[in-house]
Design a protein around this motif. Sequence first.
Motif, PDB file in Angstrom:
ATOM      1  N   MET A   1     -22.958  21.898  23.351  1.00 39.26           N
ATOM      2  CA  MET A   1     -22.583  21.250  22.081  1.00 39.26           C
ATOM      3  C   MET A   1     -22.304  22.299  21.000  1.00 39.26           C
ATOM      4  N   SER A   2     -21.327  22.008  20.168  1.00 41.68           N
ATOM      5  CA  SER A   2     -21.008  22.927  19.080  1.00 41.68           C
ATOM      6  C   SER A   2     -22.027  22.736  17.953  1.00 41.68           C
ATOM      7  N   GLU A   3     -21.844  23.508  16.909  1.00 39.65           N
ATOM      8  CA  GLU A   3     -22.768  23.451  15.780  1.00 39.65           C
ATOM      9  C   GLU A   3     -22.648  22.158  14.980  1.00 39.65           C
ATOM     10  N   LYS A   4     -21.496  21.531  15.133  1.00 41.17           N
ATOM     11  CA  LYS A   4     -21.218  20.368  14.281  1.00 41.17           C
ATOM     12  C   LYS A   4     -22.201  19.234  14.564  1.00 41.17           C
ATOM     13  N   ARG A   5     -22.798  18.671  13.526  1.00 38.92           N
ATOM     14  CA  ARG A   5     -23.600  17.464  13.677  1.00 38.92           C
ATOM     15  C   ARG A   5     -22.964  16.423  12.772  1.00 38.92           C
ATOM     16  N   LEU A   6     -22.234  15.510  13.379  1.00 36.21           N
ATOM     17  CA  LEU A   6     -21.449  14.576  12.580  1.00 36.21           C
ATOM     18  C   LEU A   6     -22.203  13.269  12.381  1.00 36.21           C
ATOM     19  N   GLY A   7     -21.788  12.543  11.357  1.00 36.71           N
ATOM     20  CA  GLY A   7     -22.302  11.192  11.156  1.00 36.71           C
ATOM     21  C   GLY A   7     -23.759  11.142  10.748  1.00 36.71           C
ATOM     22  N   THR A   8     -24.293  12.260  10.296  1.00 39.77           N
ATOM     23  CA  THR A   8     -25.716  12.272   9.938  1.00 39.77           C
ATOM     24  C   THR A   8     -25.925  11.936   8.461  1.00 39.77           C
ATOM     25  N   ALA A   9     -24.851  12.000   7.687  1.00 40.71           N
ATOM     26  CA  ALA A   9     -25.005  11.810   6.249  1.00 40.71           C
ATOM     27  C   ALA A   9     -25.241  10.345   5.880  1.00 40.71           C
ATOM     28  N   LEU A  10     -24.703   9.446   6.694  1.00 43.89           N
ATOM     29  CA  LEU A  10     -24.772   8.034   6.330  1.00 43.89           C
ATOM     30  C   LEU A  10     -25.903   7.350   7.073  1.00 43.89           C
ATOM     31  N   GLN A  11     -26.799   6.732   6.337  1.00 44.97           N
ATOM     32  CA  GLN A  11     -27.752   5.840   7.003  1.00 44.97           C
ATOM     33  C   GLN A  11     -27.587   4.454   6.387  1.00 44.97           C
ATOM     34  N   THR A  12     -27.075   3.555   7.205  1.00 45.03           N
ATOM     35  CA  THR A  12     -26.675   2.222   6.742  1.00 45.03           C
ATOM     36  C   THR A  12     -27.854   1.389   6.274  1.00 45.03           C
ATOM     37  N   VAL A  13     -28.965   1.508   7.026  1.00 44.76           N
ATOM     38  CA  VAL A  13     -30.172   0.737   6.685  1.00 44.76           C
ATOM     39  C   VAL A  13     -31.367   1.669   6.801  1.00 44.76           C
ATOM     40  N   GLU A  14     -32.225   1.648   5.789  1.00 42.83           N
ATOM     41  CA  GLU A  14     -33.431   2.490   5.892  1.00 42.83           C
ATOM     42  C   GLU A  14     -34.603   1.917   5.117  1.00 42.83           C
TER      43      GLU A  14
END
Length: 357
Positions: A1-14
Amino acid sequence: MSEKRLGTALQTVEWREGRLVLIDQNALPHRLTYITYTDWQDVVEAIRTMVVRGAPAIGCTAALGMALGAQYSPPFATSDAFLAHLERMAQAFRSARPTAVNLFWAVDRVLAVARAASDSVEHIRQAVLEEALRMLEEDLQINRRLGYHGAQLLPQHASVLTHCNAGALATVGYGTALGVVRAAVELGKTVEVYADETRPRLQGMKLTAWELAQDSIPVTIITDNMAAVLMREGKIDCVIVGADRIAANGDTANKIGTYGLAVLAHYHRVPFYVAAPVSTFDLRLPSGDLIPIEQRDPQEVTHIQGNRIAPEGVPVLNPAFDVTPAELIQAFITEIGVLQPPFDTLHERLIGASSHH
Ligand code: MRU
């Protein structure tokens, strides 16, 4: 896996400091705002009015909504009375939207732990909250696994057509169909996405295009009636959509317009994939004609931003979902792997796999 961690910024429900927090999806793409809930009945309303939408997201929201209701309930003398209160909450959540089975699955899962912890009110409260938080965490992990499996299906340079929003915003985070796109990008593939605008509520244009742009994944918005010509021109390598409910034979309910796309993909020999967690399969239903289809307010069709664009007095149809027959689906992309035809053994494969988890 590359360094990129995508989609971590959005948390729809918490769950934040004893409150339930949702991204207000009706305000996107103009404003990223959060709404904090302290009353479970407002959470039911949030599902109904689509502040939160997408099958896994509404399931997790309902579970956490029940936990919220349990935390702030009036005092109950006995655990039986408290369980009856939870059953009433469950019924209200179930009635919020009819098609996505994840909602019913989530509510049942919370009720099951509540019943198992029935020795004291306090014990039930704690068990319900822990279970709901576990479900949120699991959703993220499931989407990452599902995304990784699906990414193997994409060529090194892929052009993907998607419909509606099966992304981070439709789940707790990362997404299902868009989770596959994110995972492929993390693996070093180049992916460009065509997003159907998705009439009438425009989830493709407002949500899919917005969240992919947040991750700098190339995305182009098209109107729903452009898919055929793009396929004819050879611009689409595959279609990937999410699902709201999958019957035991593989027939799949998803956003209205999905069936039409599957027919087009079949004609043009473009692979058509459904990305969904195991919790979206409803093995009690033998086929898709038994899936309840939500009918929504005709105003969603006749009005744009409050302005009527349709003539008065003409009837309007507004089903929110349609059912794609299993024979048009190349594969289901799930957290337990990619499930290829024949789909008449789906039941055994799903039950077998979940008993190993
Ligand atoms: O009416 P919506 O916006 O809740 O419909 C959402 C969809 O149809 C999604 O494709 C589906 O729920 C899968 S989400 C991972």
